[in-house]
Design a protein around this motif. Structure first.
Motif, PDB file in Angstrom:
ATOM      1  N   CYS A 143       0.836  -1.201   0.000  1.00  0.00           N
ATOM      2  CA  CYS A 143       0.000   0.000   0.000  1.00  0.00           C
ATOM      3  C   CYS A 143       0.877   1.260   0.000  1.00  0.00           C
ATOM      4  CB  CYS A 143      -0.920  -0.034   1.216  1.00  0.00           C
ATOM      5  SG  CYS A 143      -2.229   1.182   1.151  1.00  0.00           S
ATOM      6  N   MET A 144       1.927   1.253   0.795  1.00  0.00           N
ATOM      7  CA  MET A 144       2.856   2.389   0.844  1.00  0.00           C
ATOM      8  C   MET A 144       3.538   2.575  -0.517  1.00  0.00           C
ATOM      9  SD  MET A 144       6.459   2.925   0.990  1.00  0.00           S
ATOM     10  CE  MET A 144       7.007   1.349   1.614  1.00  0.00           C
ATOM     11  N   ILE A 145       3.950   1.482  -1.154  1.00  0.00           N
ATOM     12  CA  ILE A 145       4.563   1.551  -2.481  1.00  0.00           C
ATOM     13  C   ILE A 145       3.590   2.236  -3.441  1.00  0.00           C
ATOM     14  CG2 ILE A 145       5.288   0.187  -4.494  1.00  0.00           C
ATOM     15  CD1 ILE A 145       6.355  -1.912  -2.467  1.00  0.00           C
ATOM     16  N   GLU A 146       2.352   1.789  -3.429  1.00  0.00           N
ATOM     17  CA  GLU A 146       1.346   2.348  -4.321  1.00  0.00           C
ATOM     18  C   GLU A 146       1.132   3.837  -4.048  1.00  0.00           C
ATOM     19  OE1 GLU A 146      -3.306   1.673  -5.541  1.00  0.00           O
ATOM     20  OE2 GLU A 146      -2.161  -0.037  -4.762  1.00  0.00           O
ATOM     21  N   GLN A 147       1.021   4.222  -2.798  1.00  0.00           N
ATOM     22  CA  GLN A 147       0.796   5.623  -2.446  1.00  0.00           C
ATOM     23  C   GLN A 147       1.947   6.515  -2.894  1.00  0.00           C
ATOM     24  OE1 GLN A 147       0.127   5.353   1.773  1.00  0.00           O
ATOM     25  NE2 GLN A 147      -2.065   4.939   1.544  1.00  0.00           N
ATOM     26  N   ARG A 148       3.177   6.069  -2.629  1.00  0.00           N
ATOM     27  CA  ARG A 148       4.342   6.886  -3.011  1.00  0.00           C
ATOM     28  C   ARG A 148       4.455   7.048  -4.521  1.00  0.00           C
ATOM     29  NH1 ARG A 148       9.456   5.669   1.028  1.00  0.00           N
ATOM     30  NH2 ARG A 148       8.344   6.076   2.970  1.00  0.00           N
ATOM     31  N   LEU A 149       4.201   5.957  -5.255  1.00  0.00           N
ATOM     32  CA  LEU A 149       4.318   6.032  -6.707  1.00  0.00           C
ATOM     33  C   LEU A 149       3.194   6.867  -7.309  1.00  0.00           C
ATOM     34  CD1 LEU A 149       5.482   2.403  -7.515  1.00  0.00           C
ATOM     35  CD2 LEU A 149       6.854   4.496  -7.529  1.00  0.00           C
ATOM     36  N   ARG A 150       1.990   6.742  -6.765  1.00  0.00           N
ATOM     37  CA  ARG A 150       0.876   7.564  -7.263  1.00  0.00           C
ATOM     38  C   ARG A 150       1.173   9.047  -7.026  1.00  0.00           C
ATOM     39  NH1 ARG A 150      -3.002   4.801  -9.411  1.00  0.00           N
ATOM     40  NH2 ARG A 150      -3.501   2.705  -8.707  1.00  0.00           N
ATOM     41  N   SER A 151       1.705   9.364  -5.867  1.00  0.00           N
ATOM     42  CA  SER A 151       2.005  10.748  -5.527  1.00  0.00           C
ATOM     43  C   SER A 151       3.124  11.318  -6.405  1.00  0.00           C
ATOM     44  CB  SER A 151       2.407  10.831  -4.051  1.00  0.00           C
ATOM     45  OG  SER A 151       2.802  12.127  -3.720  1.00  0.00           O
ATOM     46  N   ALA A 152       4.177  10.541  -6.629  1.00  0.00           N
ATOM     47  CA  ALA A 152       5.359  11.039  -7.343  1.00  0.00           C
ATOM     48  C   ALA A 152       5.224  10.994  -8.866  1.00  0.00           C
ATOM     49  CB  ALA A 152       6.596  10.244  -6.921  1.00  0.00           C
ATOM     50  N   LEU A 153       4.557   9.959  -9.392  1.00  0.00           N
ATOM     51  CA  LEU A 153       4.583   9.736 -10.839  1.00  0.00           C
ATOM     52  C   LEU A 153       3.210   9.789 -11.513  1.00  0.00           C
ATOM     53  CD1 LEU A 153       7.214   6.851 -10.800  1.00  0.00           C
ATOM     54  CD2 LEU A 153       7.587   9.240 -11.425  1.00  0.00           C
ATOM     55  N   ALA A 154       2.140   9.909 -10.749  1.00  0.00           N
ATOM     56  CA  ALA A 154       0.774   9.990 -11.287  1.00  0.00           C
ATOM     57  C   ALA A 154       0.531   8.958 -12.397  1.00  0.00           C
ATOM     58  CB  ALA A 154       0.492  11.400 -11.788  1.00  0.00           C
ATOM     59  N   PRO A 155       0.737   7.683 -12.111  1.00  0.00           N
ATOM     60  CA  PRO A 155       0.584   6.659 -13.149  1.00  0.00           C
ATOM     61  C   PRO A 155      -0.862   6.512 -13.612  1.00  0.00           C
ATOM     62  CG  PRO A 155       0.807   5.619 -11.019  1.00  0.00           C
ATOM     63  CD  PRO A 155       1.044   7.088 -10.806  1.00  0.00           C
ATOM     64  N   ILE A 156      -1.017   6.112 -14.879  1.00  0.00           N
ATOM     65  CA  ILE A 156      -2.353   5.802 -15.375  1.00  0.00           C
ATOM     66  C   ILE A 156      -2.674   4.326 -15.136  1.00  0.00           C
ATOM     67  CG2 ILE A 156      -2.385   7.665 -17.061  1.00  0.00           C
ATOM     68  CD1 ILE A 156      -1.741   5.578 -19.216  1.00  0.00           C
ATOM     69  N   ARG A 157      -1.638   3.548 -14.854  1.00  0.00           N
ATOM     70  CA  ARG A 157      -1.822   2.148 -14.448  1.00  0.00           C
ATOM     71  C   ARG A 157      -0.730   1.818 -13.441  1.00  0.00           C
ATOM     72  NH1 ARG A 157      -0.597  -3.290 -17.874  1.00  0.00           N
ATOM     73  NH2 ARG A 157      -0.771  -4.699 -16.111  1.00  0.00           N
ATOM     74  N   LEU A 158      -1.128   1.107 -12.385  1.00  0.00           N
ATOM     75  CA  LEU A 158      -0.159   0.708 -11.375  1.00  0.00           C
ATOM     76  C   LEU A 158      -0.607  -0.604 -10.750  1.00  0.00           C
ATOM     77  CD1 LEU A 158       2.325   1.273  -9.609  1.00  0.00           C
ATOM     78  CD2 LEU A 158       0.833   2.626  -8.115  1.00  0.00           C
ATOM     79  N   ASP A 159       0.237  -1.620 -10.874  1.00  0.00           N
ATOM     80  CA  ASP A 159      -0.031  -2.923 -10.264  1.00  0.00           C
ATOM     81  C   ASP A 159       1.158  -3.272  -9.374  1.00  0.00           C
ATOM     82  OD1 ASP A 159      -2.433  -3.363 -11.785  1.00  0.00           O
ATOM     83  OD2 ASP A 159      -1.175  -3.926 -13.485  1.00  0.00           O
ATOM     84  N   VAL A 160       0.876  -3.518  -8.101  1.00  0.00           N
ATOM     85  CA  VAL A 160       1.904  -3.925  -7.149  1.00  0.00           C
ATOM     86  C   VAL A 160       1.530  -5.315  -6.652  1.00  0.00           C
ATOM     87  CG1 VAL A 160       3.066  -3.414  -4.976  1.00  0.00           C
ATOM     88  CG2 VAL A 160       2.287  -1.538  -6.434  1.00  0.00           C
ATOM     89  N   VAL A 161       2.426  -6.281  -6.843  1.00  0.00           N
ATOM     90  CA  VAL A 161       2.172  -7.659  -6.438  1.00  0.00           C
ATOM     91  C   VAL A 161       3.224  -8.075  -5.418  1.00  0.00           C
ATOM     92  CG1 VAL A 161       1.989 -10.051  -7.228  1.00  0.00           C
ATOM     93  CG2 VAL A 161       1.190  -8.189  -8.701  1.00  0.00           C
TER      94      VAL A 161
END
Length: 94
Positions: free
Chosen positions: A11-29
């Protein structure tokens, strides 16, 4: 327990990447269970696979894209994350 801690890290990985890079797709497994017994897993760091598509990657090569991801994750790369498989794309590469 370890499973809940890894879910928090994902969840932290997803939050940091969304905040920094504004991805249009993000999958963390979380692939940590596949590495049980591995030295890095014993130290508490998880193994994660990441697929990210972001406009910010346009015009950047794979090494530069990985650096952008590492920069966004900061200190988590030395603590909570033992291994990270990164697949980073610009939107026009899909």
């Amino acid at each position: 327990d370890a499973q809940h801690r890894r879910a928090d890290v994902a969840c932290m990985i997803e939050q940091r990447l969304r905040s920094a890079l504004a991805p249009i797709r993000l999958d963390v497994v979380d692939e940590s269970a596949q590495h049980a017994g591995h030295a890095g897993a014993q130290s508490g760091g998880g193994h994660y696979a990441l697929t990210i598509v972001a406009a910010q990657f346009s015009g950047h090569n794979a090494v530069q894209r990985h650096r952008m991801v590492y920069e966004a994750l900061g200190d988590a790369m030395r603590k909570e994350i033992h291994a990270l498989s990164i697949h980073a794309y610009a939107p026009d590469e899909l």
